[in-house]
Design a protein around this motif. Structure first.
Motif, short mmCIF file in Angstrom:
data_model
loop_
_atom_site.label_atom_id
_atom_site.label_comp_id
_atom_site.label_asym_id
_atom_site.label_seq_id
_atom_site.Cartn_x
_atom_site.Cartn_y
_atom_site.Cartn_z
N MET A 1 18.25 15.32 -20.20
CA MET A 1 18.70 14.61 -21.64
C MET A 1 17.23 13.93 -22.03
N ILE A 2 16.81 13.05 -23.02
CA ILE A 2 15.72 12.46 -23.67
C ILE A 2 16.37 11.18 -24.22
N ILE A 3 16.44 9.74 -23.88
CA ILE A 3 17.21 9.68 -25.55
C ILE A 3 16.04 8.01 -26.23
N ASP A 4 15.98 9.10 -27.24
CA ASP A 4 15.38 7.69 -28.57
C ASP A 4 16.17 6.55 -28.51
N THR A 5 15.58 5.75 -27.86
CA THR A 5 16.33 4.35 -28.09
C THR A 5 17.24 4.13 -29.35
N HIS A 6 15.73 4.42 -30.69
CA HIS A 6 15.90 3.25 -31.48
C HIS A 6 14.88 4.13 -32.13
N CYS A 7 15.73 4.27 -33.51
CA CYS A 7 15.38 5.48 -34.59
C CYS A 7 15.81 5.04 -35.58
N HIS A 8 15.29 5.55 -37.05
CA HIS A 8 15.84 5.80 -38.95
C HIS A 8 16.19 7.17 -38.69
N ILE A 9 16.48 7.63 -37.88
CA ILE A 9 16.66 9.37 -39.14
C ILE A 9 17.98 9.72 -39.92
N TYR A 10 17.67 9.00 -40.99
CA TYR A 10 19.14 9.50 -41.89
C TYR A 10 18.64 9.10 -43.73
N VAL A 85 29.75 3.17 -31.58
CA VAL A 85 28.60 2.11 -31.49
C VAL A 85 28.44 2.22 -30.01
N ILE A 86 27.62 1.70 -30.03
CA ILE A 86 26.67 1.25 -28.66
C ILE A 86 26.17 0.32 -28.37
N ALA A 87 25.69 -0.39 -29.69
CA ALA A 87 25.19 -1.93 -29.57
C ALA A 87 24.75 -2.47 -31.16
N VAL A 88 24.16 -3.89 -31.04
CA VAL A 88 24.29 -4.49 -32.47
C VAL A 88 22.44 -4.62 -32.25
N GLY A 89 21.98 -3.62 -33.85
CA GLY A 89 20.77 -3.24 -34.06
C GLY A 89 20.76 -3.00 -35.45
N GLU A 90 19.78 -2.80 -35.56
CA GLU A 90 18.23 -3.48 -35.67
C GLU A 90 18.77 -4.63 -36.06
N GLU A 237 13.39 10.86 -15.98
CA GLU A 237 14.62 10.63 -15.48
C GLU A 237 14.67 9.23 -15.39
N ILE A 238 14.00 8.66 -14.66
CA ILE A 238 14.10 6.56 -14.87
C ILE A 238 14.86 5.97 -15.91
N THR A 239 13.57 6.42 -17.79
CA THR A 239 14.16 5.88 -18.63
C THR A 239 15.75 6.00 -19.09
N THR A 240 15.89 7.66 -19.07
CA THR A 240 17.19 8.05 -19.41
C THR A 240 17.83 7.80 -19.09
N ASP A 241 17.76 7.02 -17.24
CA ASP A 241 18.77 6.24 -16.47
C ASP A 241 18.90 5.28 -16.72
N ASN A 242 17.57 4.64 -17.71
CA ASN A 242 17.77 3.00 -18.48
C ASN A 242 18.73 3.00 -19.33
N ALA A 243 18.70 4.33 -20.16
CA ALA A 243 18.85 3.80 -20.68
C ALA A 243 20.47 3.99 -20.82
N LYS A 244 21.31 4.62 -20.17
CA LYS A 244 22.50 5.37 -20.24
C LYS A 244 22.70 3.76 -19.51
N ARG A 245 22.24 3.42 -18.87
CA ARG A 245 22.91 1.78 -17.84
C ARG A 245 22.45 1.09 -18.86
N LEU A 246 22.20 0.36 -19.64
CA LEU A 246 22.02 -0.63 -21.25
C LEU A 246 22.93 -0.15 -21.57
N PHE A 247 22.74 1.24 -22.36
CA PHE A 247 24.23 0.81 -23.71
C PHE A 247 25.50 1.81 -23.46
N ASN A 248 25.80 2.04 -22.17
CA ASN A 248 26.75 2.23 -21.35
C ASN A 248 26.77 4.07 -22.16
N ILE A 249 26.26 4.89 -21.91
CA ILE A 249 26.33 5.94 -22.28
C ILE A 249 26.61 7.15 -21.87
#
Ligand SMILES: [Zn+2]
Length: 249
Positions: A1-10, A85-90, A237-249
């Protein structure tokens, strides 16, 4: 899995938002959509309820600093209890367009940080031509999060990391003339890097002229792997783990 940690796809940003979200799901990509005002926050909530691979970050952006009301704040306060909801942003500050309302921008930023603390959420921070003020404010508060599309120095990035922040790397890392960001990348610990697209903005070099989408994460990952001289799979692997850790996913 890859996590796009910031975007505006709406829809208010992209006509084919749902098509992109479905294509991302087929490619095992999770998306953290970031709202910037009451109407985009509403769109983010709708899409995160509809799609399993979409998470929500809700917030009020610097451009909203002059018009924000108490009702807007209490609306956001209630929306932040939503399960997706996993974060306050942007959120953040930006002196590129104007510094005239700097005090109001900072006030709004601190209000947003207060809500993140109340709901025990990380923050996703935008900072443009305002890196020192951003740092000074974050340092004052007990909060963690990400510096989205970070464009500052490696030294400054390390200071943010000391506060518990992660550094968002996006399309600019692929841009031919942006040597500064590649130099910065080499100075920071990969265990504090996140990948992001900021779609529909900041399209990677390979797709210049097109609207950006989460499917272009592969170009960003390839460039990071090349610059750090490690396998692409390892970067994922590393960046996905980082995102999961930060955002509690
Ligand atoms: Zn953004």
């Amino acid at each position: 899995m890859i996590i796009d940690t910031h975007c505006h796809i709406y829809y208010s940003e992209m006509d084919n938002a749902e098509e992109i979200i479905r294509q991302a799901a087929e490619n095992d990509i999770c998306i953290i959509l970031n709202g910037t005002d009451p109407s985009s926050n509403r769109e983010v909530l709708e899409l995160s309820a509809k799609y399993e691979n979409v998470y929500a970050a809700l917030g009020y952006f610097y451009s909203f600093a002059d018009e924000i009301t108490d009702e807007d704040i209490s609306l956001l306060d209630s929306q932040l209890t939503n399960d997706k909801v996993i974060a306050v942003g942007e959120i953040g500050i930006d002196y590129y367009h104007t510094k005239d309302n700097a005090d109001k921008q900072k006030e709004l930023f601190e209000k947003m940080i207060g809500l993140a603390q109340k709901h025990d959420l990380p923050v996703i921070v935008h900072s443009r031509k305002a890196i020192q003020d951003t740092f000074d404010i974050l340092k004052k508060h007990d909060v963690v999060g990400s510096l989205h599309c970070y464009q500052g120095s490696g030294e400054m990035a390390r200071e943010f990391i000391k506060l518990g922040f992660y550094i968002g790397i996006g399309g600019p890392v692929t841009h031919k003339n942006n040597k500064k960001i590649r130099k910065m990348l080499k100075k920071i610990d990969i265990n504090h890097i996140l990948v992001e697209t900021d779609s529909p903005y900041l399209t990677p070099e390979e797709k210049r002229g097109e609207k950006n989408t989460s499917l272009n994460l592969k170009y960003i990952i390839r460039k990071i792997a090349e610059e750090l001289d490690i396998e692409e799979d390892k970067v994922i692997e590393i960046t996905t783990d980082n995102a999961k850790r930060l955002f509690n996913i």
